[in-house]
Design an enzyme around this catalytic site. Structure first.
Site, mmCIF file in Angstrom:
data_model
loop_
_atom_site.group_PDB
_atom_site.id
_atom_site.type_symbol
_atom_site.label_atom_id
_atom_site.label_comp_id
_atom_site.label_asym_id
_atom_site.label_seq_id
_atom_site.Cartn_x
_atom_site.Cartn_y
_atom_site.Cartn_z
ATOM 1 N N GLY A 1 1.812 2.328 10.931
ATOM 2 C CA GLY A 1 2.709 3.509 10.535
ATOM 3 C C GLY A 1 3.134 4.106 11.949
ATOM 4 C CD GLU B 1 -3.997 -2.578 7.067
ATOM 5 O OE1 GLU B 1 -2.651 -2.736 6.636
ATOM 6 O OE2 GLU B 1 -4.422 -1.637 6.442
ATOM 7 C CB SER C 1 4.667 -1.629 12.056
ATOM 8 O OG SER C 1 4.003 -0.382 12.549
ATOM 9 C CG ASN D 1 -1.717 1.121 1.471
ATOM 10 O OD1 ASN D 1 -1.663 1.877 0.350
ATOM 11 N ND2 ASN D 1 -2.284 1.624 2.459
ATOM 12 C CD1 TRP D 2 3.946 1.124 -2.396
ATOM 13 C CD2 TRP D 2 4.145 2.153 -4.206
ATOM 14 N NE1 TRP D 2 4.954 0.466 -3.235
ATOM 15 C CE2 TRP D 2 5.037 1.066 -4.458
ATOM 16 C CE3 TRP D 2 4.058 2.792 -5.742
ATOM 17 C CZ2 TRP D 2 6.013 0.624 -5.477
ATOM 18 C CZ3 TRP D 2 4.680 2.355 -6.545
ATOM 19 C CH2 TRP D 2 5.897 1.465 -6.683
ATOM 20 C CE LYS D 3 -0.285 3.365 4.588
ATOM 21 N NZ LYS D 3 -0.436 3.651 5.920
ATOM 22 C CD GLU E 1 -3.287 5.771 6.260
ATOM 23 O OE1 GLU E 1 -3.058 5.702 5.081
ATOM 24 O OE2 GLU E 1 -2.538 5.363 6.847
ATOM 25 N N GLY F 1 2.848 -0.992 4.610
ATOM 26 C CA GLY F 1 2.754 0.393 4.042
ATOM 27 C C GLY F 1 4.300 0.801 3.718
ATOM 28 N N GLY F 2 4.795 1.378 4.949
ATOM 29 C CA GLY F 2 6.300 2.032 4.876
ATOM 30 C C GLY F 2 7.074 1.200 4.199
ATOM 31 C CG HIS G 1 -6.111 1.768 4.623
ATOM 32 N ND1 HIS G 1 -5.537 2.826 5.498
ATOM 33 C CD2 HIS G 1 -4.859 0.973 4.649
ATOM 34 C CE1 HIS G 1 -4.574 2.579 5.945
ATOM 35 N NE2 HIS G 1 -3.962 1.477 5.485
HETATM 36 P P1 PGA Z 1 2.498 0.415 7.814
HETATM 37 O O1 PGA Z 1 1.003 0.532 6.916
HETATM 38 O O2 PGA Z 1 2.975 -0.989 7.056
HETATM 39 O O3 PGA Z 1 3.267 1.751 7.434
HETATM 40 O O4 PGA Z 1 2.299 0.185 9.072
HETATM 41 C C1 PGA Z 1 0.096 -0.385 6.699
HETATM 42 C C2 PGA Z 1 -1.091 -0.036 5.969
HETATM 43 O O5 PGA Z 1 -1.507 1.278 6.270
HETATM 44 O O6 PGA Z 1 -1.764 -0.874 5.062
#
Ligand code: PGA
Length: 249
Positions: free
Chosen positions: A171, A165, A210, A9-11, A98, A231-232, A96
């Protein structure tokens, strides 16, 4: 060896040029794993063209992080799921944290999006997870269960994945312990089976929050963890592929 689904997930990160560079490096290593495992990408919609060019040749799957519940119309600023499909997208993130918490998307809206994805034959990755407050007050299972039922209640089974999640782990660098993740994944599996009987067994359940090369192995060792939504750590091709190599060590 378990088949691992590695989802990025590159956001709101990366330009088309960054994506080209990433894919060149990632694909040079991915090919040795691609017959046994799966890589899914959720880039920003503006990078779709880059993925579209690669997808067929490299057997990559990709999809939107967000889309509107209708295919077209007067919806300024939104993404169309049918256009994404035309461009080769075969997946879509739905719900998601967010989208739920920053953009205020309701369970109702998420179900409408889910039904559009079902109709178009796009595989949704439905994200569920509790906040820290909900965890602390003992409402983890209830929260996740209601997110699942509000989205899937009343539907016949279809091609879908779930991503668990925990909001407090996204994050933050704070990852759920393998035991914490495992008990929620097992509960999700039970709920899927209640909803869809034996078809509920077939739904992959990814863990997200994470995930890094250092914690992947212990998480993937858990029974109902079928892969990761990252994500990250998905922004760097080397780190991203290491999540897979550590998982299958
Ligand atoms: P993260 O994000 O790996 O940076 O915690 C995961 C996500 O939001 O899907």
């Amino acid at each position: 060896m378990k088949k691992v689904i590695l989802a990025a997930n590159w956001k709101l990160h990366k330009s088309p040029m960054d994506a080209e560079e990433f894919l060149a490096e990632f694909l040079s290593q991915w090919l040795q794993y691609s017959s046994e495992h799966e890589a899914w990408f959720f880039p920003p919609a503006m990078l779709f063209e880059t993925f579209s060019k690669k997808a067929k040749a490299e057997n990559l799957r990709f999809g939107l992080q967000n889309f509107w519940k209708e295919e077209s119309g007067a919806f300024t600023g939104e993404n169309s799921l049918s256009v994404a499909k035309e461009m080769g997208g075969s997946l879509a993130l739905i719900g998601h944290s967010e989208r739920r918490h920053v953009f205020g998307e309701s369970d109702n809206l998420l179900q409408e999006k889910l039904l559009l994805a079902k109709e178009l034959g796009i595989k949704p990755v439905l994200c569920v997870g509790e906040t820290l407050e909900q965890r602390k007050s003992g409402q983890t299972f209830e929260t996740v269960r209601s997110q699942l039922i509000n989205a899937l209640g009343g539907t016949e089974s279809f091609d879908l994945a779930i991503a668990y999640e925990p909001v407090w782990a996204i994050g933050t660098g704070e990852v759920a312990t393998p035991e914490q993740a495992a008990e929620v994944h097992a509960d999700i599996r039970g709920n899927l089976k209640n909803l869809w009987q034996e078809q509920g067994e077939k739904v992959p359940i990814l863990y997200g929050g994470s995930v890094k090369p250092g914690n992947a192995k212990d998480l993937i060792a858990q029974d109902q963890i079928d892969g990761f939504l990252v994500g990250g750590a998905s922004l760097d091709p080397q780190t991203f592929i290491e999540i897979l190599t550590e998982s299958i060590k």
